[in-house]
Scaffold this motif. Structure first.
Motif, PDB file in Angstrom:
ATOM      1  N   GLY A 169       0.741  -1.044  -0.205  1.00 57.26           N
ATOM      2  CA  GLY A 169      -0.095  -0.044  -0.045  1.00 57.26           C
ATOM      3  C   GLY A 169       0.885   1.235   0.089  1.00 57.26           C
ATOM      4  O   GLY A 169       0.318   2.084  -0.042  1.00 57.26           O
ATOM      5  N   ILE A 170       2.033   1.173   0.262  1.00 55.50           N
ATOM      6  CA  ILE A 170       2.884   2.402   0.133  1.00 55.50           C
ATOM      7  C   ILE A 170       4.108   2.435  -0.620  1.00 55.50           C
ATOM      8  O   ILE A 170       4.674   3.458  -0.759  1.00 55.50           O
ATOM      9  CB  ILE A 170       3.280   2.764   1.796  1.00 55.50           C
ATOM     10  CG1 ILE A 170       4.138   1.752   2.346  1.00 55.50           C
ATOM     11  CG2 ILE A 170       2.019   3.002   2.628  1.00 55.50           C
ATOM     12  CD1 ILE A 170       4.924   1.903   3.571  1.00 55.50           C
ATOM     13  N   LEU A 171       4.670   1.106  -1.055  1.00 55.12           N
ATOM     14  CA  LEU A 171       5.941   1.079  -1.646  1.00 55.12           C
ATOM     15  C   LEU A 171       5.862   1.060  -3.363  1.00 55.12           C
ATOM     16  O   LEU A 171       5.057   0.257  -3.854  1.00 55.12           O
ATOM     17  CB  LEU A 171       6.766  -0.103  -1.321  1.00 55.12           C
ATOM     18  CG  LEU A 171       6.926  -0.401   0.084  1.00 55.12           C
ATOM     19  CD1 LEU A 171       7.714  -1.790   0.421  1.00 55.12           C
ATOM     20  CD2 LEU A 171       8.027   0.823   0.615  1.00 55.12           C
ATOM     21  N   GLY A 172       6.623   2.208  -3.925  1.00 54.51           N
ATOM     22  CA  GLY A 172       6.501   2.125  -5.242  1.00 54.51           C
ATOM     23  C   GLY A 172       5.270   2.643  -5.894  1.00 54.51           C
ATOM     24  O   GLY A 172       4.369   3.468  -5.060  1.00 54.51           O
ATOM     25  N   GLU A 173       5.179   2.487  -7.043  1.00 52.51           N
ATOM     26  CA  GLU A 173       3.910   3.015  -7.834  1.00 52.51           C
ATOM     27  C   GLU A 173       3.058   2.148  -8.536  1.00 52.51           C
ATOM     28  O   GLU A 173       3.424   0.996  -8.695  1.00 52.51           O
ATOM     29  CB  GLU A 173       4.334   4.150  -8.947  1.00 52.51           C
ATOM     30  CG  GLU A 173       5.164   5.194  -8.377  1.00 52.51           C
ATOM     31  CD  GLU A 173       4.157   6.396  -7.654  1.00 52.51           C
ATOM     32  OE1 GLU A 173       3.062   6.428  -7.799  1.00 52.51           O
ATOM     33  OE2 GLU A 173       4.823   6.828  -6.550  1.00 52.51           O
ATOM     34  N   PRO A 174       1.755   2.454  -8.515  1.00 53.47           N
ATOM     35  CA  PRO A 174       0.820   1.384  -9.527  1.00 53.47           C
ATOM     36  C   PRO A 174       1.756   1.221 -10.903  1.00 53.47           C
ATOM     37  O   PRO A 174       2.437   2.012 -11.430  1.00 53.47           O
ATOM     38  CB  PRO A 174      -0.396   2.277  -9.645  1.00 53.47           C
ATOM     39  CG  PRO A 174      -0.417   3.164  -8.466  1.00 53.47           C
ATOM     40  CD  PRO A 174       0.986   3.487  -8.395  1.00 53.47           C
ATOM     41  N   ARG A 175       1.577  -0.147 -11.172  1.00 48.82           N
ATOM     42  CA  ARG A 175       2.507  -0.450 -12.263  1.00 48.82           C
ATOM     43  C   ARG A 175       1.745  -1.565 -13.164  1.00 48.82           C
ATOM     44  O   ARG A 175       1.049  -2.349 -12.600  1.00 48.82           O
ATOM     45  CB  ARG A 175       3.795  -1.041 -12.089  1.00 48.82           C
ATOM     46  CG  ARG A 175       3.800  -2.294 -11.008  1.00 48.82           C
ATOM     47  CD  ARG A 175       4.990  -2.503  -9.896  1.00 48.82           C
ATOM     48  NE  ARG A 175       4.696  -3.541  -9.142  1.00 48.82           N
ATOM     49  CZ  ARG A 175       4.014  -3.470  -7.964  1.00 48.82           C
ATOM     50  NH1 ARG A 175       3.102  -2.615  -7.814  1.00 48.82           N
ATOM     51  NH2 ARG A 175       3.970  -4.625  -7.552  1.00 48.82           N
ATOM     52  N   VAL A 176       2.274  -1.608 -14.297  1.00 53.43           N
ATOM     53  CA  VAL A 176       1.432  -2.578 -15.308  1.00 53.43           C
ATOM     54  C   VAL A 176       2.670  -3.823 -15.881  1.00 53.43           C
ATOM     55  O   VAL A 176       3.613  -2.908 -16.385  1.00 53.43           O
ATOM     56  CB  VAL A 176       0.904  -2.110 -16.491  1.00 53.43           C
ATOM     57  CG1 VAL A 176       0.424  -2.943 -17.439  1.00 53.43           C
ATOM     58  CG2 VAL A 176      -0.068  -0.909 -16.118  1.00 53.43           C
ATOM     59  N   ASN A 177       2.418  -4.926 -15.646  1.00 52.68           N
ATOM     60  CA  ASN A 177       3.388  -5.936 -16.203  1.00 52.68           C
ATOM     61  C   ASN A 177       3.097  -5.984 -17.670  1.00 52.68           C
ATOM     62  O   ASN A 177       1.958  -6.410 -18.229  1.00 52.68           O
ATOM     63  CB  ASN A 177       3.432  -7.337 -15.523  1.00 52.68           C
ATOM     64  CG  ASN A 177       4.433  -8.260 -15.965  1.00 52.68           C
ATOM     65  OD1 ASN A 177       4.306  -8.684 -17.058  1.00 52.68           O
ATOM     66  ND2 ASN A 177       5.025  -8.449 -14.993  1.00 52.68           N
ATOM     67  N   VAL A 178       4.110  -5.833 -18.519  1.00 50.21           N
ATOM     68  CA  VAL A 178       3.809  -5.721 -19.629  1.00 50.21           C
ATOM     69  C   VAL A 178       3.767  -6.953 -20.718  1.00 50.21           C
ATOM     70  O   VAL A 178       3.054  -7.073 -21.551  1.00 50.21           O
ATOM     71  CB  VAL A 178       5.185  -4.974 -20.500  1.00 50.21           C
ATOM     72  CG1 VAL A 178       5.180  -4.873 -22.163  1.00 50.21           C
ATOM     73  CG2 VAL A 178       5.292  -3.365 -20.106  1.00 50.21           C
ATOM     74  N   LEU A 179       4.655  -8.008 -20.145  1.00 49.00           N
ATOM     75  CA  LEU A 179       4.270  -9.265 -20.372  1.00 49.00           C
ATOM     76  C   LEU A 179       2.888  -9.883 -20.383  1.00 49.00           C
ATOM     77  O   LEU A 179       2.281 -10.317 -21.275  1.00 49.00           O
ATOM     78  CB  LEU A 179       5.150 -10.489 -20.076  1.00 49.00           C
ATOM     79  CG  LEU A 179       5.244 -11.659 -20.331  1.00 49.00           C
ATOM     80  CD1 LEU A 179       5.217 -11.843 -22.101  1.00 49.00           C
ATOM     81  CD2 LEU A 179       6.044 -12.710 -19.954  1.00 49.00           C
ATOM     82  N   ALA A 180       2.604  -9.628 -19.182  1.00 44.70           N
ATOM     83  CA  ALA A 180       1.159 -10.220 -18.814  1.00 44.70           C
ATOM     84  C   ALA A 180       0.017  -9.285 -19.560  1.00 44.70           C
ATOM     85  O   ALA A 180      -0.898 -10.044 -20.104  1.00 44.70           O
ATOM     86  CB  ALA A 180       0.929  -9.754 -17.354  1.00 44.70           C
ATOM     87  N   ILE A 181      -0.012  -8.077 -19.916  1.00 41.40           N
ATOM     88  CA  ILE A 181      -1.056  -7.358 -20.723  1.00 41.40           C
ATOM     89  C   ILE A 181      -1.136  -7.795 -22.066  1.00 41.40           C
ATOM     90  O   ILE A 181      -1.965  -7.981 -22.594  1.00 41.40           O
ATOM     91  CB  ILE A 181      -0.665  -5.951 -20.359  1.00 41.40           C
ATOM     92  CG1 ILE A 181      -2.272  -5.359 -20.863  1.00 41.40           C
ATOM     93  CG2 ILE A 181       0.218  -5.164 -21.024  1.00 41.40           C
ATOM     94  CD1 ILE A 181      -2.430  -3.802 -20.437  1.00 41.40           C
ATOM     95  N   ASN A 182       0.264  -8.142 -22.453  1.00 36.88           N
ATOM     96  CA  ASN A 182       0.037  -8.392 -23.929  1.00 36.88           C
ATOM     97  C   ASN A 182      -0.264  -9.785 -24.175  1.00 36.88           C
ATOM     98  O   ASN A 182      -0.754  -9.950 -25.325  1.00 36.88           O
ATOM     99  CB  ASN A 182       1.695  -8.271 -24.329  1.00 36.88           C
ATOM    100  CG  ASN A 182       2.178  -6.902 -24.778  1.00 36.88           C
ATOM    101  OD1 ASN A 182       1.395  -5.859 -25.021  1.00 36.88           O
ATOM    102  ND2 ASN A 182       3.531  -6.448 -24.706  1.00 36.88           N
ATOM    103  N   LEU A 183       0.129 -10.556 -23.352  1.00 40.62           N
ATOM    104  CA  LEU A 183      -0.382 -11.965 -23.496  1.00 40.62           C
ATOM    105  C   LEU A 183      -1.986 -12.062 -23.449  1.00 40.62           C
ATOM    106  O   LEU A 183      -2.514 -12.752 -23.923  1.00 40.62           O
ATOM    107  CB  LEU A 183      -0.003 -12.930 -22.083  1.00 40.62           C
ATOM    108  CG  LEU A 183       1.785 -13.406 -22.461  1.00 40.62           C
ATOM    109  CD1 LEU A 183       2.082 -14.160 -21.334  1.00 40.62           C
ATOM    110  CD2 LEU A 183       2.007 -13.917 -23.736  1.00 40.62           C
TER     111      LEU A 183
END
Length: 193
Positions: A169-183
């Protein structure tokens, strides 16, 4: 002399066995029990074939795919050659690289008039980061939607679906895994061949 040397050799052998054999085996065994997927590389399989890892970026260059961050790992995304460019923010080489990447990103994504998200034009510290920011994925959504014949809202919804939250809930930023979304794109909206 042997009397003096013997304790040193025994200690050397004992510590070698403890730190070189017992400890690594214990940690590996614990990892296999507690985190088996991660301990084995977070491999992604399709049809019984390993096609990648959720932890290492892969090059995607087609219009119909979300593109990852640039890589400085060898010729691109080589796990055995991980590393950053080590160029400082005032280094002309880095300035030129980023300028060229901005131009290429704008050419590949016509119609995007806002600024290019930084993670699309700068490499990560390892050169292998499999994630892009949600902003970077949204910035590419129009190109991907057009190439796949999708409604833009559908592509943006997919970005939100594949956005991972901050860790704890506090570490890093929201992110998108490129391989997962492309699959997911290939499974749900296959390209016509």
């Amino acid at each position: 002399m042997l009397r003096t040397l013997r304790p040193a050799l025994v200690l050397f052998a004992a510590l070698t066995l403890l730190t070189g054999v017992a400890y690594p085996l214990a940690v590996t065994g614990l990892a296999q029990v507690l985190f088996p997927e991660q301990a084995n590389g977070s491999l992604i399989e399709r049809g019984g074939t390993v096609i990648g890892s959720a932890l290492i970026a892969q090059a995607f260059t087609g219009e119909a795919y979300f593109h990852p961050r640039p890589s400085m790992a060898g010729t691109g995304y080589e796990a055995n050659n991980s590393g950053a460019s080590n160029l400082g923010p005032t280094n002309q080489g880095l300035v030129d690289q980023v300028a060229a990447r901005i131009t290429a990103a704008k050419e590949a994504n016509p119609g995007n008039y806002g600024g290019v998200p930084a993670d699309l034009v700068t490499a990560s510290g390892s050169g292998l980061d499999p994630h892009i920011s949600q902003a970077a994925a949204r910035w590419q959504a129009a190109r991907v939607a057009k190439a796949r014949g999708l409604d833009l809202q559908r592509a943006v919804a997919l970005v939100y679906e594949f956005t991972s939250p901050r860790q704890l809930g506090i570490l890093g930023e929201p992110r998108v895994n490129v391989l997962a979304i492309n699959l997911a794109l290939d499974e749900r909206f296959p390209l016509a061949h």
